[in-house]
Design a protein around this motif. Structure first.
Motif, PDB file in Angstrom:
ATOM      1  N   ILE A  52       0.533  -1.270  -0.058  1.00  0.00           N
ATOM      2  CA  ILE A  52      -0.219   0.322  -0.371  1.00  0.00           C
ATOM      3  C   ILE A  52       0.563   1.187  -0.280  1.00  0.00           C
ATOM      4  CG2 ILE A  52      -2.507  -1.143   1.019  1.00  0.00           C
ATOM      5  CD1 ILE A  52      -1.284   0.430   3.712  1.00  0.00           C
ATOM      6  N   ARG A  53       2.506   1.136   0.584  1.00  0.00           N
ATOM      7  CA  ARG A  53       3.547   2.230   0.627  1.00  0.00           C
ATOM      8  C   ARG A  53       3.478   2.878  -1.184  1.00  0.00           C
ATOM      9  NH1 ARG A  53       6.994  -0.130   4.963  1.00  0.00           N
ATOM     10  NH2 ARG A  53       6.360  -1.911   3.397  1.00  0.00           N
ATOM     11  N   ARG A  54       3.079   1.581  -1.860  1.00  0.00           N
ATOM     12  CA  ARG A  54       3.611   1.762  -3.536  1.00  0.00           C
ATOM     13  C   ARG A  54       2.577   2.833  -3.799  1.00  0.00           C
ATOM     14  NH1 ARG A  54       8.742   1.029  -4.493  1.00  0.00           N
ATOM     15  NH2 ARG A  54       7.854   1.078  -6.761  1.00  0.00           N
ATOM     16  N   PRO A  55       3.715   4.307  -4.867  1.00  0.00           N
ATOM     17  CA  PRO A  55       2.071   4.781  -5.669  1.00  0.00           C
ATOM     18  C   PRO A  55       1.637   3.963  -6.826  1.00  0.00           C
ATOM     19  CG  PRO A  55       5.054   4.594  -6.214  1.00  0.00           C
ATOM     20  CD  PRO A  55       5.117   3.771  -5.500  1.00  0.00           C
ATOM     21  N   LEU A  94       1.819   6.076   7.900  1.00  0.00           N
ATOM     22  CA  LEU A  94       2.088   6.586   6.379  1.00  0.00           C
ATOM     23  C   LEU A  94       1.414   5.861   5.183  1.00  0.00           C
ATOM     24  CD1 LEU A  94       5.782   7.616   6.405  1.00  0.00           C
ATOM     25  CD2 LEU A  94       3.826   9.213   6.472  1.00  0.00           C
ATOM     26  N   GLY A  95       1.256   4.619   5.131  1.00  0.00           N
ATOM     27  CA  GLY A  95       0.415   3.858   4.896  1.00  0.00           C
ATOM     28  C   GLY A  95      -1.269   3.934   4.830  1.00  0.00           C
ATOM     29  N   THR A  96      -1.222   4.079   5.842  1.00  0.00           N
ATOM     30  CA  THR A  96      -3.080   4.634   6.200  1.00  0.00           C
ATOM     31  C   THR A  96      -2.902   5.956   5.393  1.00  0.00           C
ATOM     32  OG1 THR A  96      -2.921   3.650   7.837  1.00  0.00           O
ATOM     33  CG2 THR A  96      -4.486   5.230   7.748  1.00  0.00           C
ATOM     34  N   LEU A  97      -1.937   6.905   5.566  1.00  0.00           N
ATOM     35  CA  LEU A  97      -2.308   8.072   4.897  1.00  0.00           C
ATOM     36  C   LEU A  97      -2.263   8.434   3.099  1.00  0.00           C
ATOM     37  CD1 LEU A  97      -2.173  10.972   5.574  1.00  0.00           C
ATOM     38  CD2 LEU A  97      -0.069  11.016   5.705  1.00  0.00           C
TER      39      LEU A  97
END
Ligand SMILES: NC(=O)c1ccc[n+]([C@@H]2O[C@H](COP(=O)([O-])OP(=O)(O)OC[C@H]3O[C@@H](n4cnc5c(N)ncnc54)[C@H](O)[C@@H]3O)[C@@H](O)[C@H]2O)c1
Length: 313
Positions: A52-55, A94-97
């Motif tokens: 989920i952190r990937r663009p 940051l993933g949630t954001l």
């Protein structure tokens, strides 16, 4: 409705995805499989293996056009968060954001967030704990989940996103991974069935609020399309000690011995029981499965599916 479940390859997320699919929704899952398993995701559900952190997560939103995002992807281990707070924040904050940013960009109507009740309040000042209890987490996992909640509320105020915060008790049931630290029931059941003697950390008098994963999935179904501005416990209001749990599981598995005892985990909450009154009032939700029956189903699942390594909780 079109629904995207992050972390839908994991324990809780896969049950939530299945419940949504069974209710006739169009469901897709995104999961990097750092925990969880590909085959946890039910048939008929599109699976994207992605962090989920990937663009590139934007491509999933573009493709799926979800109306509701059920955010279950997380680094779900309290102990891992103590060992590596930065990694925990990276996924859980940051993933949630990033998920919230994409939700706004792709005009998602509702985001449901799987928060924690067990790791937010520290040692409770009164029992059962209500959602208004002071927030005093004892580990980075709790801080970061709370920050996630705060971001949801900020996105509601700032962008009009319908955000829903569900604070789970100790969730248990089929498919829980006994190799993680979170699930004492999975750990004990798998170890006892494999003829191993698990370890209880401390004297076993610590008390938790155990909620069956099917009931958690039901709460997730009930929030679809509703506006609920306050965090809501998904828990039973019933406390069970780890010793009582071990005795019940010994009976169900036919294990020769009760667990042995090891040193207590420093900083661990001793007793927590969570009021489910708000969920009853706002969602007409009540935990349906008594612990005894939930344990029976869980043991049956582990009997059929086995588990390679499970020794302590
Ligand atoms: N199990 C519980 O008792 C409990 C209690 C309170 C809250 N929760 C919350 O419920 C959610 C699900 O927990 P669970 O017990 O099913 O844990 P789990 O580890 O089985 O599921 C989490 C899933 O998220 C995935 N994931 C982790 N980081 C990711 C990333 N960066 N990108 C994409 N996927 C990623 C993992 O691969 C895993 O499949 C979590 O948010 C957890 O914090 C669980």
């Amino acid at each position: 409705m079109r629904i995207l479940v992050t972390g839908g390859g994991g324990f809780v997320g896969s049950h939530v995805a299945e419940a949504y699919r069974n209710a006739g929704h169009h469901v897709a899952v995104v999961d990097v499989l750092s925990g969880g398993r590909r085959n946890n995701t039910p048939p008929g559900v599109m699976f994207y293996r992605m962090d989920i952190r990937r663009p590139e997560l934007a491509e999933v939103f573009r493709e799926e056009r979800p109306e509701l995002v059920s955010h279950h992807a997380a680094e779900a281990s309290v102990r891992a968060s103590i060992a590596n707070p930065v990694a925990d924040a990276d996924t859980n904050v940051l993933g949630t954001l990033r998920v919230l940013e994409l939700a706004v960009r792709y005009r998602v109507s509702q985001v449901v967030f799987s928060s924690t009740a067990g790791a937010l309040y520290g040692e409770p000042q009164r029992l059962p704990v209500s959602e208004d209890h002071p927030i005093l987490p004892t580990a980075p996992y709790g801080f970061h989940k709370y920050l996630g909640e705060q971001y949801l509320q900020y996105y509601r105020r700032m962008h009009g996103l319908n955000t829903t915060i569900l604070r789970y008790g100790n969730v248990y049931g089929p498919r829980q991974d006994p190799q993680t630290e979170a699930g004492v029931i999975a750990i004990f059941a798998a170890a006892m069935l494999a003829g191993r003697r698990p370890t209880i950390f401390g004297d076993g008098t610590q008390v938790r609020d155990f909620v069956y994963v099917g009931d958690v999935a039901d709460a997730n179904l009930r929030v679809v399309g509703r506006r609920i501005d306050e965090p809501v416990h998904v828990a039973t209001g019933v406390g069970t000690s780890v010793n009582d749990l071990a005795r019940a599981l010994r009976g169900l598995t036919g294990a020769a011995d009760l667990p042995e005892h090891g040193p207590a985990v420093p900083g661990e909450v001793h007793t927590i029981v969570l009021s489910p009154e708000r969920a009853a009032r706002l969602l007409d939700w009540r935990p349906r499965l008594p612990l005894e029956e939930g344990l029976r189903r869980t043991v049956e699942w582990f009997r059929q599916h086995g588990s390679p390594r499970a020794t302590s909780a």
